[in-house]
Design a protein around this motif. Sequence first.
Motif, PDB file in Angstrom:
ATOM      1  N   LEU A  61     -10.431  -0.790  13.520  1.00 43.36           N
ATOM      2  CA  LEU A  61      -9.275  -1.488  12.948  1.00 43.36           C
ATOM      3  C   LEU A  61      -8.762  -0.751  11.719  1.00 43.36           C
ATOM      4  O   LEU A  61      -7.574  -0.589  11.525  1.00 43.36           O
ATOM      5  CB  LEU A  61      -9.671  -2.908  12.524  1.00 43.36           C
ATOM      6  CG  LEU A  61      -9.447  -4.040  13.510  1.00 43.36           C
ATOM      7  CD1 LEU A  61      -9.767  -5.364  12.850  1.00 43.36           C
ATOM      8  CD2 LEU A  61      -8.012  -4.055  14.002  1.00 43.36           C
ATOM      9  N   THR A  62      -9.716  -0.299  10.899  1.00 39.30           N
ATOM     10  CA  THR A  62      -9.351   0.434   9.691  1.00 39.30           C
ATOM     11  C   THR A  62      -8.489   1.637  10.059  1.00 39.30           C
ATOM     12  O   THR A  62      -7.428   1.860   9.480  1.00 39.30           O
ATOM     13  CB  THR A  62     -10.624   0.902   8.960  1.00 39.30           C
ATOM     14  OG1 THR A  62     -11.364  -0.250   8.581  1.00 39.30           O
ATOM     15  CG2 THR A  62     -10.298   1.703   7.718  1.00 39.30           C
ATOM     16  N   ASN A  63      -8.935   2.388  11.077  1.00 37.40           N
ATOM     17  CA  ASN A  63      -8.177   3.567  11.479  1.00 37.40           C
ATOM     18  C   ASN A  63      -6.834   3.204  12.097  1.00 37.40           C
ATOM     19  O   ASN A  63      -5.820   3.788  11.772  1.00 37.40           O
ATOM     20  CB  ASN A  63      -8.978   4.401  12.484  1.00 37.40           C
ATOM     21  CG  ASN A  63     -10.128   5.094  11.788  1.00 37.40           C
ATOM     22  OD1 ASN A  63     -10.047   5.354  10.590  1.00 37.40           O
ATOM     23  ND2 ASN A  63     -11.201   5.359  12.500  1.00 37.40           N
ATOM     24  N   ASN A  64      -6.846   2.223  13.005  1.00 33.65           N
ATOM     25  CA  ASN A  64      -5.607   1.839  13.678  1.00 33.65           C
ATOM     26  C   ASN A  64      -4.542   1.385  12.697  1.00 33.65           C
ATOM     27  O   ASN A  64      -3.393   1.785  12.790  1.00 33.65           O
ATOM     28  CB  ASN A  64      -5.852   0.687  14.658  1.00 33.65           C
ATOM     29  CG  ASN A  64      -6.457   1.215  15.942  1.00 33.65           C
ATOM     30  OD1 ASN A  64      -6.593   2.424  16.104  1.00 33.65           O
ATOM     31  ND2 ASN A  64      -6.840   0.328  16.831  1.00 33.65           N
TER      32      ASN A  64
ATOM     33  N   GLY B 241       0.913   3.489   8.321  1.00 31.76           N
ATOM     34  CA  GLY B 241       1.017   4.492   7.265  1.00 31.76           C
ATOM     35  C   GLY B 241       0.308   4.055   5.988  1.00 31.76           C
ATOM     36  O   GLY B 241       0.757   4.347   4.890  1.00 31.76           O
ATOM     37  N   ILE B 242      -0.769   3.307   6.156  1.00 28.67           N
ATOM     38  CA  ILE B 242      -1.518   2.883   4.976  1.00 28.67           C
ATOM     39  C   ILE B 242      -2.990   3.224   5.168  1.00 28.67           C
ATOM     40  O   ILE B 242      -3.438   3.484   6.283  1.00 28.67           O
ATOM     41  CB  ILE B 242      -1.384   1.361   4.710  1.00 28.67           C
ATOM     42  CG1 ILE B 242      -1.838   0.553   5.935  1.00 28.67           C
ATOM     43  CG2 ILE B 242       0.015   0.986   4.303  1.00 28.67           C
ATOM     44  CD1 ILE B 242      -1.849  -0.940   5.712  1.00 28.67           C
ATOM     45  N   TYR B 243      -3.700   3.217   4.058  1.00 32.49           N
ATOM     46  CA  TYR B 243      -5.134   3.449   4.108  1.00 32.49           C
ATOM     47  C   TYR B 243      -5.785   2.119   3.771  1.00 32.49           C
ATOM     48  O   TYR B 243      -5.596   1.594   2.679  1.00 32.49           O
ATOM     49  CB  TYR B 243      -5.469   4.537   3.097  1.00 32.49           C
ATOM     50  CG  TYR B 243      -6.905   4.908   3.048  1.00 32.49           C
ATOM     51  CD1 TYR B 243      -7.496   5.552   4.133  1.00 32.49           C
ATOM     52  CD2 TYR B 243      -7.680   4.624   1.932  1.00 32.49           C
ATOM     53  CE1 TYR B 243      -8.833   5.888   4.091  1.00 32.49           C
ATOM     54  CE2 TYR B 243      -9.015   4.963   1.891  1.00 32.49           C
ATOM     55  CZ  TYR B 243      -9.577   5.599   2.980  1.00 32.49           C
ATOM     56  OH  TYR B 243     -10.904   5.929   2.933  1.00 32.49           O
ATOM     57  N   ILE B 244      -6.516   1.540   4.729  1.00 34.74           N
ATOM     58  CA  ILE B 244      -7.045   0.198   4.515  1.00 34.74           C
ATOM     59  C   ILE B 244      -8.543   0.162   4.791  1.00 34.74           C
ATOM     60  O   ILE B 244      -9.030   0.796   5.724  1.00 34.74           O
ATOM     61  CB  ILE B 244      -6.296  -0.837   5.399  1.00 34.74           C
ATOM     62  CG1 ILE B 244      -6.676  -2.279   5.046  1.00 34.74           C
ATOM     63  CG2 ILE B 244      -6.517  -0.601   6.867  1.00 34.74           C
ATOM     64  CD1 ILE B 244      -5.693  -3.318   5.573  1.00 34.74           C
ATOM     65  N   LYS B 245      -9.290  -0.508   3.937  1.00 35.01           N
ATOM     66  CA  LYS B 245     -10.735  -0.638   4.158  1.00 35.01           C
ATOM     67  C   LYS B 245     -11.277  -1.856   3.423  1.00 35.01           C
ATOM     68  O   LYS B 245     -10.544  -2.516   2.685  1.00 35.01           O
ATOM     69  CB  LYS B 245     -11.453   0.635   3.706  1.00 35.01           C
ATOM     70  CG  LYS B 245     -11.344   0.885   2.212  1.00 35.01           C
ATOM     71  CD  LYS B 245     -11.984   2.193   1.796  1.00 35.01           C
ATOM     72  CE  LYS B 245     -13.458   2.262   2.128  1.00 35.01           C
ATOM     73  NZ  LYS B 245     -14.193   3.199   1.255  1.00 35.01           N
TER      74      LYS B 245
ATOM     75  N   ILE C 231       2.336  12.740  -5.960  1.00 30.42           N
ATOM     76  CA  ILE C 231       2.689  11.651  -5.040  1.00 30.42           C
ATOM     77  C   ILE C 231       2.191  10.333  -5.626  1.00 30.42           C
ATOM     78  O   ILE C 231       1.025  10.212  -6.002  1.00 30.42           O
ATOM     79  CB  ILE C 231       2.057  11.881  -3.644  1.00 30.42           C
ATOM     80  CG1 ILE C 231       2.622  13.167  -3.045  1.00 30.42           C
ATOM     81  CG2 ILE C 231       2.323  10.692  -2.723  1.00 30.42           C
ATOM     82  CD1 ILE C 231       1.860  13.643  -1.836  1.00 30.42           C
ATOM     83  N   THR C 232       3.092   9.358  -5.695  1.00 31.28           N
ATOM     84  CA  THR C 232       2.704   8.054  -6.248  1.00 31.28           C
ATOM     85  C   THR C 232       2.285   7.115  -5.115  1.00 31.28           C
ATOM     86  O   THR C 232       2.974   7.016  -4.104  1.00 31.28           O
ATOM     87  CB  THR C 232       3.876   7.429  -7.022  1.00 31.28           C
ATOM     88  OG1 THR C 232       4.352   8.401  -7.947  1.00 31.28           O
ATOM     89  CG2 THR C 232       3.439   6.186  -7.776  1.00 31.28           C
ATOM     90  N   SER C 233       1.141   6.463  -5.287  1.00 27.18           N
ATOM     91  CA  SER C 233       0.683   5.474  -4.305  1.00 27.18           C
ATOM     92  C   SER C 233       0.411   4.166  -5.007  1.00 27.18           C
ATOM     93  O   SER C 233       0.057   4.137  -6.182  1.00 27.18           O
ATOM     94  CB  SER C 233      -0.638   5.902  -3.655  1.00 27.18           C
ATOM     95  OG  SER C 233      -0.537   7.163  -3.097  1.00 27.18           O
ATOM     96  N   VAL C 234       0.585   3.088  -4.234  1.00 31.99           N
ATOM     97  CA  VAL C 234       0.224   1.787  -4.766  1.00 31.99           C
ATOM     98  C   VAL C 234      -1.149   1.423  -4.191  1.00 31.99           C
ATOM     99  O   VAL C 234      -1.466   1.760  -3.046  1.00 31.99           O
ATOM    100  CB  VAL C 234       1.302   0.721  -4.436  1.00 31.99           C
ATOM    101  CG1 VAL C 234       1.610   0.662  -2.966  1.00 31.99           C
ATOM    102  CG2 VAL C 234       0.895  -0.656  -4.929  1.00 31.99           C
ATOM    103  N   ILE C 235      -1.952   0.798  -5.037  1.00 35.07           N
ATOM    104  CA  ILE C 235      -3.271   0.355  -4.591  1.00 35.07           C
ATOM    105  C   ILE C 235      -3.321  -1.160  -4.713  1.00 35.07           C
ATOM    106  O   ILE C 235      -2.916  -1.715  -5.741  1.00 35.07           O
ATOM    107  CB  ILE C 235      -4.374   0.987  -5.465  1.00 35.07           C
ATOM    108  CG1 ILE C 235      -4.223   2.485  -5.387  1.00 35.07           C
ATOM    109  CG2 ILE C 235      -5.753   0.503  -5.054  1.00 35.07           C
ATOM    110  CD1 ILE C 235      -5.438   3.294  -5.481  1.00 35.07           C
TER     111      ILE C 235
END
Length: 194
Positions: free
Chosen positions: A73-76, A82-86, A134-138
């Motif tokens: 699920l994390t990868n999908n 287009g996000i990194y989720i864990k 590159i700016t990312s939101v966490i």
Amino acid sequence: MKTFISSLLIFILIISIGCTDKPKTKISEDIKKGLRKDAKEFMESLKTILVKEMQTNGVVAAVSVCSDTAQVLTNNYGVKKGIYIKRVSFKNRNENDAPNKIEAEALKTFEELKRKGELKETTEYFTTIEEDGITSVIYLKPILVQAPCLSCHGSLDQIGLEVKDVIRKKYRNDKATGYQLDDLRGAVSIQKTL
Ligand code: HEC
């Protein structure tokens, strides 16, 4: 001369404040809404799959489903949105779920609120980072322990022998037991480029 020097000092002061106090990138309401939705959907999908598997095939079978599904699920989610989720936790079962510096800071804030009885349904953590321009939101959202979680994260006498065995074999360094209902288990962590 005196006025010149003091003007110069004030000028230098203004410049240096301007430099050190770099304005933080503002996170729009739309981005916030999107991240809240992603975190919620991710946790709901995980829980649905987990509970369904526990009901149909039992807790032992659900252990491997849970771990594989979590990673898949994390990868999908990452690829699709287009996000990194864990998920992250100080007391992690999978070492890949240990928090990084920012995640640890958010978790500590959540823990502090929990201790004071001030952790709410709406509690969340937002920040932005800049990496290579590159700016990312966490975004982090607390995960609390619910009843079905105790079969695998509860006290050692709440976890069945066979389940304990499967978990021990797969996770040599499991720290994710001994939880009670409503404890802070960890957080969902999302990183998205702006
Ligand atoms: C059937 C057993 C089982 C149940 C039930 C279960 N989990 Fe887990 N949980 C695991 C396993 C196995 C892992 C390690 C997953 C991995 O390897 O990615 C894990 C990992 C986690 C993590 C990631 C951090 C870590 O410790 O690695 C969180 C957060 C989490 N579980 C929360 C919950 C919550 C909340 C519930 C209840 C809704 C729940 N779990 C129910 C087995 C279970």
